[in-house]
Design an enzyme around this catalytic site. Sequence first.
Site, PDB file in Angstrom:
ATOM      1  N   ARG A  23       0.874  -1.175   0.000  1.00  0.00           N
ATOM      2  CA  ARG A  23       0.000   0.000   0.000  1.00  0.00           C
ATOM      3  C   ARG A  23       0.903   1.214   0.000  1.00  0.00           C
ATOM      4  O   ARG A  23       1.659   1.450   0.955  1.00  0.00           O
ATOM      5  CB  ARG A  23      -0.912  -0.011   1.235  1.00  0.00           C
ATOM      6  N   HIS A  60      -7.191   1.308  -6.933  1.00  0.00           N
ATOM      7  CA  HIS A  60      -7.475   0.595  -5.683  1.00  0.00           C
ATOM      8  C   HIS A  60      -8.298  -0.655  -6.031  1.00  0.00           C
ATOM      9  O   HIS A  60      -9.483  -0.743  -5.722  1.00  0.00           O
ATOM     10  CB  HIS A  60      -8.255   1.512  -4.739  1.00  0.00           C
ATOM     11  N   GLN A 108     -10.380  -2.722  -3.352  1.00  0.00           N
ATOM     12  CA  GLN A 108     -11.613  -2.045  -2.958  1.00  0.00           C
ATOM     13  C   GLN A 108     -12.709  -2.298  -3.985  1.00  0.00           C
ATOM     14  O   GLN A 108     -13.865  -2.541  -3.636  1.00  0.00           O
ATOM     15  CB  GLN A 108     -11.368  -0.549  -2.813  1.00  0.00           C
ATOM     16  N   ASP A 157     -16.274   9.451  -2.469  1.00  0.00           N
ATOM     17  CA  ASP A 157     -15.010   9.221  -1.757  1.00  0.00           C
ATOM     18  C   ASP A 157     -14.593  10.540  -1.114  1.00  0.00           C
ATOM     19  O   ASP A 157     -15.125  11.606  -1.428  1.00  0.00           O
ATOM     20  CB  ASP A 157     -13.936   8.727  -2.734  1.00  0.00           C
ATOM     21  N   CYS A 166     -15.858   4.046   0.201  1.00  0.00           N
ATOM     22  CA  CYS A 166     -14.821   3.104   0.627  1.00  0.00           C
ATOM     23  C   CYS A 166     -14.280   3.393   2.025  1.00  0.00           C
ATOM     24  O   CYS A 166     -13.590   2.543   2.597  1.00  0.00           O
ATOM     25  CB  CYS A 166     -13.691   3.072  -0.387  1.00  0.00           C
ATOM     26  N   ARG A 185     -14.301  -6.273   2.249  1.00  0.00           N
ATOM     27  CA  ARG A 185     -12.868  -6.223   1.984  1.00  0.00           C
ATOM     28  C   ARG A 185     -12.223  -7.524   2.454  1.00  0.00           C
ATOM     29  O   ARG A 185     -11.340  -8.079   1.777  1.00  0.00           O
ATOM     30  CB  ARG A 185     -12.227  -5.030   2.703  1.00  0.00           C
TER      31      ARG A 185
END
Length: 308
Positions: A110, A137, A140, A228, A267, A295
């Site tokens: 990450r 991502h 996600q 987001d 998310c 997730r």
Amino acid sequence: MTEPRHFLDIDQIDDTTLRGILDGAKARKAARAGRGQGKTDDDQPLAGKVLAMVFIQPSTRTRVSFDVGMRQLGGETIVLNSDDLQLDRGETMADTARVLSRYVDAIMLRTKSHGMLDELVAHATVPVINGLTDSSHPCQLMADVMTLEEHRGSARTQIVAWSGDGNNVATSWIHGAARFGYELRLACPEALSPSESAVNWARNQGASITVTESTEEAVSGADCIVSDAWVSMHDDQKSGRHNMLAPYQVNEQLMARAKPDAVFMHCLPAHRGEEVTASVIDGPRSLVWDEAENRLHAQKGILTWCLG
């Protein structure tokens, strides 16, 4: 030597494989809850395997979901933050990749820089998973599609509206439109438009993608509205983003323009009163907590595919 199975971006994996990963995730989730006939985690398919989780950028959901998921599959994890590595002291990611590959069975990274991910992949001899970069991502997106289908049925019948910054998560939604078949409409300020290359790629794959500055155009008749945070970890908070994005807030008025049973997704982390109001994210049409849970399940599907 067999090439490792990397999970780097949705556009780099075919739709049949992605569907297989999600089907496996759904089966394990159902079996673990005492439903369905899918495999349980009792077989411990990743027993004896070790996942290195490298965090150049901090995380809550990515860290916990990968850690718990690997343990439920019988494996183990080791967490490496920036302070645990020698990158700040001149060691290259290439050398880090070579060393970690001698110790562990897979690496999840990450990071802010997609280039750092590319360097890791170029020199790792074990599977690498993209846990987030400033470009995309994909983990996600897998959890998001899983959640959408749990509540709305096949992704191919859905109209998804994005409202806000055309950022890394938006890019993965664009990739997903080509792979999973939903219609995607993105409402973004012109200065924060989504990746043109991603949009062109998806359209060339046959995806239905609309890019507009109008939230009304994007959400009209939509099955799902996605948002987001306005300011991500790598963004300049003084860049005027709040002024540009204020008209893109997801509130009750915007939700009312979608289908009566439309759902909301985000998310996380979320900032109530900025990109979404409390009444929406904490309301009955919000799927954010199912999304966060998934997730774990989606990444178990990814892990078993990478290390299968």
